[in-house]
Design an enzyme around this catalytic site. Structure first.
Site, PDB file in Angstrom:
ATOM      1  N   ASP A  53       0.777  -1.184   0.073  1.00  0.00           N
ATOM      2  CA  ASP A  53      -0.084  -0.040   0.015  1.00  0.00           C
ATOM      3  C   ASP A  53       0.926   1.351  -0.145  1.00  0.00           C
ATOM      4  O   ASP A  53       2.021   1.387   0.260  1.00  0.00           O
ATOM      5  CB  ASP A  53      -0.897  -0.184   1.258  1.00  0.00           C
ATOM      6  CG  ASP A  53      -1.757  -1.303   1.392  1.00  0.00           C
ATOM      7  OD1 ASP A  53      -1.908  -1.861   0.131  1.00  0.00           O
ATOM      8  OD2 ASP A  53      -2.514  -1.406   2.380  1.00  0.00           O
ATOM      9  N   TYR A 111       5.183 -10.087   6.889  1.00  0.00           N
ATOM     10  CA  TYR A 111       5.153  -8.575   7.097  1.00  0.00           C
ATOM     11  C   TYR A 111       5.702  -8.450   8.457  1.00  0.00           C
ATOM     12  O   TYR A 111       5.257  -9.123   9.282  1.00  0.00           O
ATOM     13  CB  TYR A 111       3.794  -8.148   6.973  1.00  0.00           C
ATOM     14  CG  TYR A 111       3.477  -7.918   5.333  1.00  0.00           C
ATOM     15  CD1 TYR A 111       3.816  -6.892   4.669  1.00  0.00           C
ATOM     16  CD2 TYR A 111       3.080  -8.733   4.597  1.00  0.00           C
ATOM     17  CE1 TYR A 111       3.574  -6.459   3.472  1.00  0.00           C
ATOM     18  CE2 TYR A 111       2.739  -8.607   3.138  1.00  0.00           C
ATOM     19  CZ  TYR A 111       2.754  -7.203   2.601  1.00  0.00           C
ATOM     20  OH  TYR A 111       2.623  -7.053   1.487  1.00  0.00           O
TER      21      TYR A 111
END
Length: 245
Positions: A53, A111
């Protein structure tokens, strides 16, 4: 035709994410494609593994592209790093089999999210972590983690922009560690929906602050009501750490 695999690091702070948006130039993909296109004299498109993102960073993003030119890995790496902005680095280039596909061949992704958990801000990491000044209860957060592990329909933890046909994803591991004022949330799974990791971290922070109880999480997941997830963690604290193939 040679198939080249790129391993890329970037500071995503000034970009609108990984994926090229129309004719826009302010994405990671666009910057790399533009340099490669200049290198060979025609338009080159690359395939990225994870569509991070806006504002999200990467320690090891993977991409691939194919060209007919017989260039060495070293030549491509040197050219890219010479002409890319300083907040994007290509740390490895390798020739891979023709069938290698950065997105479809990925087995799992990891992540890491960085939280600065002190009363005062961290001047040097303020763009690369989320500041939470209230003391977080790590024991409660670790209890909450177990409710996310496994295969679930994560509609609740997706963004309305998610276009995936299936919202089912499997989280293999979700762990929390504390180190010198930082709390690191590490999550590994088969894939993640748009904003999914940041929404999960947002819930973990709420648990850590005593705003919700950990045992509410199964009901929140099963409700498929996005409004129940509460706050979403800031993008600057999120890093794509590793991709396994």
């Amino acid at each position: 035709m040679n198939n080249y695999k790129l391993t890329i690091q970037y500071d995503g702070g000034r970009y609108k994410g990984w994926q090229r948006l129309g004719n826009g130039e302010d994405t990671i993909q666009a910057k790399i494609e533009n340099v490669l296109s200049e290198m060979v004299g025609r338009k080159i498109e690359i395939i990225g593994c994870s569509r991070t993102d806006a504002g999200v960073h990467a320690l090891a993003q993977i991409a691939n592209f194919k060209i007919s030119e017989n260039l060495t890995e070293s030549e491509i790496k040197t050219y890219l790093n010479k002409y890319l902005p300083q907040d994007i680095s290509v740390i490895d280039v390798s020739i891979v089999p023709d069938r290698f596909h950065a997105r479809y061949n990925a087995k799992d992704k990891t992540y890491i999210y960085k939280i600065w958990n002190e009363e005062y801000t961290n001047p040097f990491m303020r763009k690369y972590s989320m500041h939470v000044d209230g003391k977080l209860d790590l024991a409660k957060m670790k209890t909450a983690c177990q409710y996310f592990v496994g295969e679930h329909d994560f509609t609740t933890y997706s963004n309305a922009k998610s276009k995936k046909k299936s919202m089912v994803r499997e989280i293999y591991a979700l762990d929390i560690e504390e180190n010198a004022g930082f709390i690191h949330v590490k999550v590994r799974g088969d894939g993640f929906l748009y904003n999914m990791v940041r929404k999960i971290v947002g819930t973990l922070i709420e648990v850590g602050l005593g705003e919700i109880e950990a045992d509410r999480i199964p009901a929140i997941i099963n409700s498929k009501e996005r409004v129940l997830t509460g706050g979403m963690a800031d993008p600057g604290g999120l890093y794509l750490e590793k991709i396994d193939f």
